[in-house]
Motif scaffolding. Structure first.
Motif, PDB file in Angstrom:
ATOM      1  N   UNK A   1       0.848  -1.142   0.141  1.00  0.00           N
ATOM      2  CA  UNK A   1      -0.139   0.033  -0.127  1.00  0.00           C
ATOM      3  C   UNK A   1       0.912   1.190   0.209  1.00  0.00           C
ATOM      4  N   UNK A   2       1.828   1.217   0.682  1.00  0.00           N
ATOM      5  CA  UNK A   2       3.029   2.374   0.693  1.00  0.00           C
ATOM      6  C   UNK A   2       3.567   2.658  -0.593  1.00  0.00           C
ATOM      7  N   UNK A   3       3.981   1.599  -1.453  1.00  0.00           N
ATOM      8  CA  UNK A   3       4.702   1.836  -2.625  1.00  0.00           C
ATOM      9  C   UNK A   3       3.483   2.552  -3.431  1.00  0.00           C
ATOM     10  N   UNK A   4       2.272   1.985  -3.482  1.00  0.00           N
ATOM     11  CA  UNK A   4       1.322   2.492  -4.480  1.00  0.00           C
ATOM     12  C   UNK A   4       1.200   3.912  -3.854  1.00  0.00           C
ATOM     13  N   UNK A   5       0.953   4.173  -2.550  1.00  0.00           N
ATOM     14  CA  UNK A   5       0.623   5.568  -2.259  1.00  0.00           C
ATOM     15  C   UNK A   5       1.871   6.497  -2.843  1.00  0.00           C
ATOM     16  N   UNK A   6       3.206   5.889  -2.610  1.00  0.00           N
ATOM     17  CA  UNK A   6       4.187   6.891  -2.842  1.00  0.00           C
ATOM     18  C   UNK A   6       4.579   7.066  -4.288  1.00  0.00           C
TER      19      UNK A   6
END
Lengths: 216, 216
Positions: free
Chosen positions: A202-207
């Protein structure tokens, strides 16, 4: 059950947690929208999850809290008492022994075993810790339904073999290893780091500027 | 990432666990079939999971263990070091502090806080436990990437508010409550009992004579 339903099953304790809370607050009805908002997941997901129980809601008021609790407990198989034994009374085992919510699911950890002299005879959250060497003697006449393995990876297969030899067919495996068990034995393996991997995805997608998926 | 990919992400630590083990054993190549057999899941599931990394295998030998480890770490976002703070040094917090595998994922719990006088100043697995009242002072200049919440449900929202106010945007929530956070903050909630619900769903199927799904 298709594997793809696992995420729905994983949400059931969260619904129950909320529903028990609502019942204690004296609330009689609950809507899918309420639950969806609480859990920060799409409305339709809640609707589909609840549909699995077969319970028909009231168009105007939603579901009776009491009925929905019973329906979910029945769906999961928590409407009857299930017994368990826990092997490995380290930090994680202790955390599980302290989980009050298991009572709400009629899931009762009846016995706790460890092989460490430091732990045998001690008591954690009211559970006396027995010597693993005595497990056959203690459980042979009434093996519990579920065995919970919380020992380090190196001892997990041995513990699984013992549980299977006692006739225990269902294993909840918290050790970081895949177990080799005979056909008919069901193992549910918990990988705590699995949740960390999902968080990082999820972090990867957000960033990377993509939309953050709904849901905690 | 679609929510439906979460089960695949959850499997990544298990692949890594196996691959690190193989590397230590001196094995250079691994096939999807090997991994599928170890994890007791369908071959095609492993193939699809690995395809997410974009790594192309060798038709005859499969994947180089080293390359596959790197590709999975990159996919999850574990190729770089990530820092974390853990709030709540009870049994579950202690279990997380003792997880050696986090090191392999470059996931470093840099600080631990608790509000209990019994715990402050003590050390767990080499981590000194700081007073939660000092968290702002200690973290304000260099807030870690991830906040891990292991406090009881009643204190979880307060802790989440503190973490968010410190600029921490990613929360791994082990408390049994859904958190209210501002947009842009990502919460991954772990529900340990969720795995128990999945286990029971499998048990129900088995006892009703249906086919037991593959996979631990």
């Amino acid at each position: 059950m298709k594997i793809s339903n696992s995420p729905a099953m994983r949400r059931m304790p969260t619904y129950l947690h909320r529903l028990f809370h609502l019942r204690l607050s004296g609330q009689e009805w609950v809507s899918c929208a309420d639950l969806a908002q609480y859990m920060n997941i799409p409305h339709i997901m809640v609707r589909k999850d609840i549909a699995m129980t077969g319970l028909a809601g009231n168009k105007r008021y939603g579901f009776r809290v009491n009925e929905l609790i019973d329906a979910i407990l029945r769906l999961v198989g928590w409407d009857k008492v299930s017994s368990a034994t826990l092997i490995g009374a380290g930090s994680l085992g202790a955390a599980l022994l302290g989980f009050d919510e298991f009572r709400l699911y009629n899931f009762v950890i009846e016995s706790v075993f460890d092989s460490s002299p430091d732990k045998i005879g001690r008591s954690i959250h009211g559970h006396e810790i027995y010597d693993l060497a005595d497990i056959r003697k203690r459980l042979k006449f009434a093996p519990p339904k579920v065995g919970i393995i919380c020992v380090p990876a190196v001892g997990a297969q041995l513990v699984a073999d013992i549980l299977v030899s006692l006739g225990i067919k269902y294993i909840w495996n918290f050790s970081n290893v895949c177990l080799n068990v005979p056909p008919g034995v069901i193992v549910q393996r918990e990988v705590i780091a699995g949740g960390l991997a999902v968080l990082f995805a999820k972090i990867n997608k957000a960033e990377s500027g993509e939309e953050i998926p709904d849901g905690e």
